[in-house]
Scaffold this motif. Structure first.
Motif, PDB file in Angstrom:
ATOM      1  N   ARG A  64     -23.631  -0.636 -20.223  1.00 18.92           N
ATOM      2  CA  ARG A  64     -22.303  -1.203 -20.013  1.00 18.92           C
ATOM      3  C   ARG A  64     -21.904  -2.081 -21.196  1.00 18.92           C
ATOM      4  O   ARG A  64     -22.742  -2.495 -21.978  1.00 18.92           O
ATOM      5  N   ASP A  65     -20.598  -2.371 -21.268  1.00 17.80           N
ATOM      6  CA  ASP A  65     -20.087  -3.283 -22.286  1.00 17.80           C
ATOM      7  C   ASP A  65     -20.324  -4.726 -21.861  1.00 17.80           C
ATOM      8  O   ASP A  65     -20.352  -5.031 -20.666  1.00 17.80           O
ATOM      9  N   LEU A  66     -20.463  -5.607 -22.852  1.00 18.92           N
ATOM     10  CA  LEU A  66     -20.646  -7.030 -22.568  1.00 18.92           C
ATOM     11  C   LEU A  66     -19.286  -7.657 -22.238  1.00 18.92           C
ATOM     12  O   LEU A  66     -18.579  -8.140 -23.115  1.00 18.92           O
ATOM     13  N   THR A  67     -18.921  -7.587 -20.976  1.00 15.79           N
ATOM     14  CA  THR A  67     -17.678  -8.198 -20.507  1.00 15.79           C
ATOM     15  C   THR A  67     -18.039  -9.286 -19.507  1.00 15.79           C
ATOM     16  O   THR A  67     -19.141  -9.272 -18.936  1.00 15.79           O
ATOM     17  N   PRO A  68     -17.130 -10.221 -19.255  1.00 17.06           N
ATOM     18  CA  PRO A  68     -17.428 -11.265 -18.265  1.00 17.06           C
ATOM     19  C   PRO A  68     -17.791 -10.684 -16.891  1.00 17.06           C
ATOM     20  O   PRO A  68     -18.714 -11.175 -16.235  1.00 17.06           O
ATOM     21  N   GLY A  69     -17.112  -9.654 -16.464  1.00 16.98           N
ATOM     22  CA  GLY A  69     -17.415  -9.044 -15.169  1.00 16.98           C
ATOM     23  C   GLY A  69     -18.799  -8.421 -15.125  1.00 16.98           C
ATOM     24  O   GLY A  69     -19.526  -8.564 -14.134  1.00 16.98           O
ATOM     25  N   ASN A  70     -19.169  -7.721 -16.198  1.00 22.17           N
ATOM     26  CA  ASN A  70     -20.488  -7.103 -16.247  1.00 22.17           C
ATOM     27  C   ASN A  70     -21.593  -8.154 -16.342  1.00 22.17           C
ATOM     28  O   ASN A  70     -22.683  -7.977 -15.783  1.00 22.17           O
ATOM     29  N   LEU A  71     -21.324  -9.251 -17.034  1.00 18.97           N
ATOM     30  CA  LEU A  71     -22.318 -10.320 -17.110  1.00 18.97           C
ATOM     31  C   LEU A  71     -22.519 -10.970 -15.743  1.00 18.97           C
ATOM     32  O   LEU A  71     -23.652 -11.286 -15.371  1.00 18.97           O
ATOM     33  N   GLU A  72     -21.459 -11.134 -14.979  1.00 14.77           N
ATOM     34  CA  GLU A  72     -21.587 -11.675 -13.622  1.00 14.77           C
ATOM     35  C   GLU A  72     -22.377 -10.719 -12.740  1.00 14.77           C
ATOM     36  O   GLU A  72     -23.223 -11.136 -11.959  1.00 14.77           O
ATOM     37  N   TRP A  73     -22.094  -9.424 -12.860  1.00 18.41           N
ATOM     38  CA  TRP A  73     -22.851  -8.401 -12.121  1.00 18.41           C
ATOM     39  C   TRP A  73     -24.338  -8.527 -12.446  1.00 18.41           C
ATOM     40  O   TRP A  73     -25.187  -8.523 -11.554  1.00 18.41           O
ATOM     41  N   ALA A  74     -24.645  -8.648 -13.745  1.00 19.65           N
ATOM     42  CA  ALA A  74     -26.037  -8.727 -14.181  1.00 19.65           C
ATOM     43  C   ALA A  74     -26.707  -9.998 -13.674  1.00 19.65           C
ATOM     44  O   ALA A  74     -27.873  -9.965 -13.258  1.00 19.65           O
ATOM     45  N   LYS A  75     -25.995 -11.102 -13.684  1.00 20.23           N
ATOM     46  CA  LYS A  75     -26.566 -12.355 -13.170  1.00 20.23           C
ATOM     47  C   LYS A  75     -26.913 -12.224 -11.686  1.00 20.23           C
ATOM     48  O   LYS A  75     -27.969 -12.693 -11.243  1.00 20.23           O
ATOM     49  N   ARG A  76     -26.032 -11.571 -10.931  1.00 20.31           N
ATOM     50  CA  ARG A  76     -26.318 -11.359  -9.500  1.00 20.31           C
ATOM     51  C   ARG A  76     -27.530 -10.463  -9.312  1.00 20.31           C
ATOM     52  O   ARG A  76     -28.393 -10.734  -8.477  1.00 20.31           O
ATOM     53  N   ARG A  77     -27.614  -9.375 -10.078  1.00 16.01           N
ATOM     54  CA  ARG A  77     -28.754  -8.455  -9.974  1.00 16.01           C
ATOM     55  C   ARG A  77     -30.046  -9.182 -10.295  1.00 16.01           C
ATOM     56  O   ARG A  77     -31.045  -9.019  -9.604  1.00 16.01           O
ATOM     57  N   LEU A  78     -30.054  -9.976 -11.368  1.00  9.08           N
ATOM     58  CA  LEU A  78     -31.263 -10.700 -11.751  1.00  9.08           C
ATOM     59  C   LEU A  78     -31.642 -11.728 -10.696  1.00  9.08           C
ATOM     60  O   LEU A  78     -32.828 -11.919 -10.411  1.00  9.08           O
ATOM     61  N   ALA A  79     -30.645 -12.375 -10.090  1.00 15.36           N
ATOM     62  CA  ALA A  79     -30.935 -13.359  -9.041  1.00 15.36           C
ATOM     63  C   ALA A  79     -31.530 -12.683  -7.809  1.00 15.36           C
ATOM     64  O   ALA A  79     -32.431 -13.217  -7.169  1.00 15.36           O
ATOM     65  N   GLU A  80     -31.045 -11.490  -7.483  1.00 13.40           N
ATOM     66  CA  GLU A  80     -31.515 -10.771  -6.293  1.00 13.40           C
ATOM     67  C   GLU A  80     -32.825 -10.025  -6.523  1.00 13.40           C
ATOM     68  O   GLU A  80     -33.689 -10.004  -5.662  1.00 13.40           O
ATOM     69  N   GLU A  81     -32.946  -9.378  -7.688  1.00  9.34           N
ATOM     70  CA  GLU A  81     -34.060  -8.466  -7.928  1.00  9.34           C
ATOM     71  C   GLU A  81     -35.097  -8.997  -8.912  1.00  9.34           C
ATOM     72  O   GLU A  81     -36.177  -8.421  -9.038  1.00  9.34           O
ATOM     73  N   GLY A  82     -34.761 -10.038  -9.656  1.00 15.43           N
ATOM     74  CA  GLY A  82     -35.672 -10.545 -10.672  1.00 15.43           C
ATOM     75  C   GLY A  82     -35.872  -9.536 -11.792  1.00 15.43           C
ATOM     76  O   GLY A  82     -34.990  -8.737 -12.098  1.00 15.43           O
ATOM     77  N   ARG A  83     -37.043  -9.587 -12.376  1.00 14.69           N
ATOM     78  CA  ARG A  83     -37.353  -8.708 -13.513  1.00 14.69           C
ATOM     79  C   ARG A  83     -37.219  -7.224 -13.182  1.00 14.69           C
ATOM     80  O   ARG A  83     -36.903  -6.409 -14.032  1.00 14.69           O
ATOM     81  N   SER A  84     -37.429  -6.862 -11.927  1.00 14.83           N
ATOM     82  CA  SER A  84     -37.350  -5.443 -11.568  1.00 14.83           C
ATOM     83  C   SER A  84     -35.952  -4.876 -11.786  1.00 14.83           C
ATOM     84  O   SER A  84     -35.793  -3.669 -11.918  1.00 14.83           O
ATOM     85  N   ALA A  85     -34.930  -5.729 -11.842  1.00 16.46           N
ATOM     86  CA  ALA A  85     -33.573  -5.256 -12.106  1.00 16.46           C
ATOM     87  C   ALA A  85     -33.506  -4.534 -13.448  1.00 16.46           C
ATOM     88  O   ALA A  85     -32.861  -3.495 -13.562  1.00 16.46           O
ATOM     89  N   ILE A  86     -34.170  -5.062 -14.447  1.00 14.66           N
ATOM     90  CA  ILE A  86     -34.156  -4.406 -15.756  1.00 14.66           C
ATOM     91  C   ILE A  86     -35.219  -3.319 -15.843  1.00 14.66           C
ATOM     92  O   ILE A  86     -35.020  -2.294 -16.475  1.00 14.66           O
ATOM     93  N   ASP A  87     -36.346  -3.514 -15.189  1.00 16.40           N
ATOM     94  CA  ASP A  87     -37.406  -2.499 -15.211  1.00 16.40           C
ATOM     95  C   ASP A  87     -36.912  -1.178 -14.630  1.00 16.40           C
ATOM     96  O   ASP A  87     -37.345  -0.109 -15.063  1.00 16.40           O
ATOM     97  N   LYS A  88     -36.018  -1.217 -13.673  1.00 19.95           N
ATOM     98  CA  LYS A  88     -35.462   0.000 -13.062  1.00 19.95           C
ATOM     99  C   LYS A  88     -34.598   0.781 -14.043  1.00 19.95           C
ATOM    100  O   LYS A  88     -34.391   1.969 -13.856  1.00 19.95           O
ATOM    101  N   ARG A  89     -34.095   0.120 -15.068  1.00 24.24           N
ATOM    102  CA  ARG A  89     -33.165   0.751 -15.987  1.00 24.24           C
ATOM    103  C   ARG A  89     -33.777   1.146 -17.324  1.00 24.24           C
ATOM    104  O   ARG A  89     -33.123   1.765 -18.139  1.00 24.24           O
ATOM    105  N   LEU A  90     -35.024   0.759 -17.540  1.00 26.73           N
ATOM    106  CA  LEU A  90     -35.703   1.103 -18.796  1.00 26.73           C
ATOM    107  C   LEU A  90     -36.803   2.113 -18.528  1.00 26.73           C
ATOM    108  O   LEU A  90     -37.363   2.148 -17.437  1.00 26.73           O
ATOM    109  N   PRO A  91     -37.121   2.922 -19.554  1.00 23.63           N
ATOM    110  CA  PRO A  91     -38.187   3.914 -19.359  1.00 23.63           C
ATOM    111  C   PRO A  91     -39.541   3.276 -19.157  1.00 23.63           C
ATOM    112  O   PRO A  91     -39.790   2.168 -19.498  1.00 23.63           O
TER     113      PRO A  91
END
Length: 70
Positions: A43-70
């Motif tokens: 995604r693009d670095l927009t305020p909305g996407n950054l808020e989405w990412a902050k929520r995902r990290l708060a809910e899922e922790g590190r696994s939020a990014i692990d799910k999206r990387l190989p």
């Protein structure tokens, strides 16, 4: 006698045009940021996407990014 550089830039692909696996993983000790998650999601670095990412990290922790990387 000329010296060769010891390391390549992380943005340079290897000879066959494939990024080495060691450059694709974030590492287990890093704490990903909202920017990391947005970019890993393609995604693009927009305020909305950054808020989405902050929520995902708060809910899922590190696994939020692990799910999206190989």
């Amino acid at each position: 006698m000329s010296e060769q550089p010891e390391s390549l830039s992380v943005s340079e692909p290897d000879v066959q045009g494939v990024t080495p696996d060691r450059l694709l993983h974030t590492g287990g000790n890093d704490q990903p940021t909202a920017e990391d998650l947005v970019l890993a999601s393609g995604r693009d670095l927009t305020p909305g996407n950054l808020e989405w990412a902050k929520r995902r990290l708060a809910e899922e922790g590190r696994s939020a990014i692990d799910k999206r990387l190989p």
